[in-house]
Design an enzyme around this catalytic site. Structure first.
Site, PDB file in Angstrom:
ATOM      1  N   TRP A  59       0.876  -1.177   0.000  1.00 38.76           N
ATOM      2  CA  TRP A  59       0.000   0.000   0.000  1.00 38.76           C
ATOM      3  C   TRP A  59       0.908   1.220   0.000  1.00 38.76           C
ATOM      4  O   TRP A  59       1.655   1.439   0.954  1.00 38.76           O
ATOM      5  CB  TRP A  59      -0.878   0.029   1.246  1.00 38.76           C
ATOM      6  CG  TRP A  59      -1.905  -1.068   1.331  1.00 38.76           C
ATOM      7  CD1 TRP A  59      -2.102  -2.095   0.473  1.00 38.76           C
ATOM      8  CD2 TRP A  59      -2.888  -1.218   2.371  1.00 38.76           C
ATOM      9  NE1 TRP A  59      -3.138  -2.890   0.893  1.00 38.76           N
ATOM     10  CE2 TRP A  59      -3.643  -2.378   2.056  1.00 38.76           C
ATOM     11  CE3 TRP A  59      -3.203  -0.502   3.511  1.00 38.76           C
ATOM     12  CZ2 TRP A  59      -4.695  -2.827   2.863  1.00 38.76           C
ATOM     13  CZ3 TRP A  59      -4.251  -0.943   4.318  1.00 38.76           C
ATOM     14  CH2 TRP A  59      -4.988  -2.086   3.993  1.00 38.76           C
TER      15      TRP A  59
ATOM     16  N   ARG B   8       1.872  10.025  -6.858  1.00 35.18           N
ATOM     17  CA  ARG B   8       0.960  10.945  -7.539  1.00 35.18           C
ATOM     18  C   ARG B   8       0.436  10.302  -8.824  1.00 35.18           C
ATOM     19  O   ARG B   8       1.148   9.559  -9.514  1.00 35.18           O
ATOM     20  CB  ARG B   8       1.664  12.264  -7.828  1.00 35.18           C
ATOM     21  CG  ARG B   8       2.661  12.219  -8.955  1.00 35.18           C
ATOM     22  CD  ARG B   8       3.480  13.490  -9.027  1.00 35.18           C
ATOM     23  NE  ARG B   8       4.134  13.654 -10.315  1.00 35.18           N
ATOM     24  CZ  ARG B   8       5.262  14.323 -10.486  1.00 35.18           C
ATOM     25  NH1 ARG B   8       5.869  14.882  -9.457  1.00 35.18           N
ATOM     26  NH2 ARG B   8       5.777  14.453 -11.702  1.00 35.18           N
TER      27      ARG B   8
ATOM     28  N   GLN C 102      11.125   2.755  -6.070  1.00 34.11           N
ATOM     29  CA  GLN C 102      10.028   2.719  -5.115  1.00 34.11           C
ATOM     30  C   GLN C 102       9.290   1.387  -5.208  1.00 34.11           C
ATOM     31  O   GLN C 102       9.380   0.666  -6.198  1.00 34.11           O
ATOM     32  CB  GLN C 102       9.091   3.902  -5.359  1.00 34.11           C
ATOM     33  CG  GLN C 102       9.746   5.244  -5.068  1.00 34.11           C
ATOM     34  CD  GLN C 102       8.819   6.419  -5.273  1.00 34.11           C
ATOM     35  OE1 GLN C 102       7.821   6.321  -5.987  1.00 34.11           O
ATOM     36  NE2 GLN C 102       9.147   7.548  -4.671  1.00 34.11           N
ATOM     37  N   HIS C 103       8.538   1.082  -4.157  1.00 31.75           N
ATOM     38  CA  HIS C 103       7.941  -0.248  -4.070  1.00 31.75           C
ATOM     39  C   HIS C 103       6.961  -0.533  -5.193  1.00 31.75           C
ATOM     40  O   HIS C 103       6.938  -1.640  -5.732  1.00 31.75           O
ATOM     41  CB  HIS C 103       7.270  -0.415  -2.711  1.00 31.75           C
ATOM     42  CG  HIS C 103       8.255  -0.453  -1.579  1.00 31.75           C
ATOM     43  ND1 HIS C 103       7.891  -0.334  -0.258  1.00 31.75           N
ATOM     44  CD2 HIS C 103       9.615  -0.592  -1.571  1.00 31.75           C
ATOM     45  CE1 HIS C 103       8.965  -0.410   0.510  1.00 31.75           C
ATOM     46  NE2 HIS C 103      10.016  -0.547  -0.261  1.00 31.75           N
TER      47      HIS C 103
ATOM     48  N   GLU D 169       1.936  -3.132   4.511  1.00 33.19           N
ATOM     49  CA  GLU D 169       1.437  -2.007   5.309  1.00 33.19           C
ATOM     50  C   GLU D 169       0.202  -2.381   6.121  1.00 33.19           C
ATOM     51  O   GLU D 169       0.004  -1.878   7.239  1.00 33.19           O
ATOM     52  CB  GLU D 169       1.132  -0.815   4.405  1.00 33.19           C
ATOM     53  CG  GLU D 169       2.341  -0.052   3.916  1.00 33.19           C
ATOM     54  CD  GLU D 169       3.138  -0.745   2.825  1.00 33.19           C
ATOM     55  OE1 GLU D 169       4.246  -0.295   2.508  1.00 33.19           O
ATOM     56  OE2 GLU D 169       2.642  -1.773   2.286  1.00 33.19           O
TER      57      GLU D 169
ATOM     58  N   GLU E 212       6.011  19.849  -6.341  1.00 29.93           N
ATOM     59  CA  GLU E 212       6.454  18.796  -5.436  1.00 29.93           C
ATOM     60  C   GLU E 212       6.783  19.308  -4.039  1.00 29.93           C
ATOM     61  O   GLU E 212       6.729  20.511  -3.763  1.00 29.93           O
ATOM     62  CB  GLU E 212       7.664  18.064  -6.044  1.00 29.93           C
ATOM     63  CG  GLU E 212       7.298  16.921  -6.973  1.00 29.93           C
ATOM     64  CD  GLU E 212       6.743  15.706  -6.227  1.00 29.93           C
ATOM     65  OE1 GLU E 212       6.727  15.725  -4.981  1.00 29.93           O
ATOM     66  OE2 GLU E 212       6.318  14.751  -6.896  1.00 29.93           O
TER      67      GLU E 212
ATOM     68  N   HIS F 195      17.496   2.978   3.115  1.00 27.77           N
ATOM     69  CA  HIS F 195      16.648   3.748   2.193  1.00 27.77           C
ATOM     70  C   HIS F 195      16.218   5.059   2.834  1.00 27.77           C
ATOM     71  O   HIS F 195      16.290   6.124   2.201  1.00 27.77           O
ATOM     72  CB  HIS F 195      15.419   2.926   1.815  1.00 27.77           C
ATOM     73  CG  HIS F 195      14.466   3.649   0.915  1.00 27.77           C
ATOM     74  ND1 HIS F 195      14.707   3.848  -0.436  1.00 27.77           N
ATOM     75  CD2 HIS F 195      13.272   4.244   1.168  1.00 27.77           C
ATOM     76  CE1 HIS F 195      13.701   4.525  -0.965  1.00 27.77           C
ATOM     77  NE2 HIS F 195      12.820   4.785  -0.019  1.00 27.77           N
TER      78      HIS F 195
END
Length: 489
Positions: free
Chosen positions: A167, A171, A188-189, A230, A279, A388
């Site tokens: 989860w 954007r 990223q995951h 998550e 951003e 990370h």
């Protein structure tokens, strides 16, 4: 601990605190709602709930600034704390400590319930009815590439073999009523999971969730380690499982209390241009990139649904209060796991998630015999340069815990008076976050550069350490009591 099982009970709690403003006049989702939300950040005012949005059916609403700094007096982190079940008056150190300790608890898997018991199934839209045109999808900044359905929702995705369900927040921009596109960054995951589907040559099933339990987007914004679900972390956070329900068209499960759920598949190729978008560093982006396309195949929603809106930009907004706090919790957990004496970690909110502060207790020399401040800072750098979360900020400052890193006055004084302008710093080269504005264009493009650890530790007690010339330290207790007793006079 008080858990809010859905967005509506959380809104009621904010209202009870005086931290919610219901806006009943007609407001446009095209810039106006975001502009009001943005000003609410900059004035640290109550969260705006837009009850009458132009161009959509009555009852369809927007909630701005859902986890920003609070307007409640003396409770600046109230929205953040309430989101994870803590009291409104929770301090920064207590918040970070709670999140860090949860990392070491056994996950509590979610509880599957039937569709008939799930609020998010009150309305089920399939086929041609499943279109985003009926919702108040906001345009956030004038210079954005389009309207952005996702600024505070989680993307549910899982690996093809089902070993990991993620989860996360990223954007997502509207293409048309049936299609969206958004950032899918390989590091990223979501990018890692998408790549596994690409290798099979199959589009990735996804569900985009808006609203629900306020911990859901909060934890979706925390940089948990790869492979950690998550949903299980949220269960551990609360000590009880979160309820989920099967999707209508894809093999995924989503939070049952969600306001809106969008289902479909994410394309194998990078087929649409996304951006630009303002951003978290606080600057208007001018860049676009080719990204995969989300096809909308089903939408379910509650009656009178509420769509959360984050007008991201200059601090302080949800990126700083959530991702920054989450990074601090991860840093704290990692340093404690390395048996380093650390009091707390904090990402200063107004530094736009570019800095991290680590504080250590006065007795750290007793706990690490023979270690000086340079060696302790080096050991912290060793841990975080491989992490990370550690590499997600450009500069880490190691300070004594006689200052509160969440108090900007305290912190600015300490940084100005304890950080050498040139020496007592060590740089570690490697991955850097491509959206950190302090790096060069080339460093951001290659995602390679230095992160720096600054030794701001004071000398040992008795070794030329100067006392603070403050009310608390420059006067005896008798005088302080006398002053305080007569302060109102």
């Amino acid at each position: 601990m008080t858990r809010f099982s859905d967005l509506r009970s959380y809104i009621n709690a904010l209202e009870a605190l005086g931290d919610l403003k219901r806006i009943n006049r007609t407001v446009s989702a095209d810039l106006e709602a975001a502009a009001i939300s943005r000003l609410s950040y900059e004035r640290q005012s109550a969260a705006p709930l837009f009850e009458n949005v132009a161009g959509v059916a009555p009852g369809f609403r927007l909630l701005g600034a859902p986890a920003a700094l609070s307007a409640a007096a003396g409770k600046p982190l109230a929205r953040v704390a309430l989101s994870v079940g803590l009291p409104a008056e929770t301090t920064a150190a207590e918040l970070v400590d709670h999140l860090a300790r949860t990392r070491h608890l056994a996950p509590v898997p979610p509880k599957l319930i039937g569709r008939e018991d799930a609020a998010c199934k009150q309305n089920v839209l399939l086929g041609d009815d499943a279109t985003l045109d009926r919702f108040p999808v906001p345009r956030v900044h004038e210079f954005d590439g389009g309207r952005y359905p996702n600024t505070w929702g989680i993307i549910v995705a899982k690996t093809p073999d089902g070993r990991w369900t993620n989860w996360s927040i990223a954007r997502i921009m509207l293409v048309d009523g049936k299609h969206m596109t958004g950032l899918v960054i390989p590091a990223q995951h979501i990018g890692m999971i998408w790549q596994e589907w690409v290798q099979l040559g199959e589009p990735m099933p996804y569900a985009l969730v808006q609203g629900g339990d306020p911990a859901i987007p909060f934890v979706g914004g925390i940089p948990l380690p790869k492979g950690v679900d998550e949903a299980g972390y949220i269960g551990a956070l609360y000590g009880e499982p979160i309820e989920v329900v099967p999707c209508e068209t894809v093999d995924l499960e989503v939070p049952a209390s969600a306001e809106i759920v969008i289902e479909g598949h994410l394309s194998v190729g990078r087929d649409a241009r996304e951006g630009p978008f303002g951003e978290f560093a606080g600057y208007a982006s001018t860049e676009t990139s080719m990204q995969p396309v989300y096809t909308v195949e089903a939408i379910t929603h509650r009656d009178d649904p509420i769509w959360p809106l984050v007008a991201e930009g200059r601090p302080v907004d949800e990126f700083h209060t959530v991702t920054g706090v989450g990074q601090a919790a991860e840093v704290l957990a990692e340093l404690r796991a390395a048996d380093l004496p650390v009091t707390t970690a904090w990402s200063p909110l107004r530094a736009a998630s570019h800095w991290m502060v680590v504080t250590v207790p006065e007795d750290w020399r007793d706990r690490l015999p023979g270690v000086d401040s340079a060696e302790l800072t080096h050991r912290i750098g060793e841990v975080l340069s491989e992490s990370h979360s550690g590499r997600a900020t450009a500069a880490t400052f190691v300070l004594d815990d006689d200052i509160n890193p969440a108090d900007d006055t305290d912190l600015l004084w300490a940084l100005a008076t304890r950080i050498h302008p040139l020496d007592r710093a060590e740089a570690w080269n490697g991955f850097v976050h491509p959206l950190l504005n302090c790096y060069t264009e080339e460093e951001r493009a290659t995602q390679t550069g230095p992160i720096v650890f600054h030794d701001g530790l004071l000398p040992a007690p008795g070794e030329s350490r100067l006392p603070h010339s403050s009310f608390a330290q420059a006067y005896p207790a008798r005088i302080r009591r006398q002053v305080l007793d007569h302060w109102d006079d």
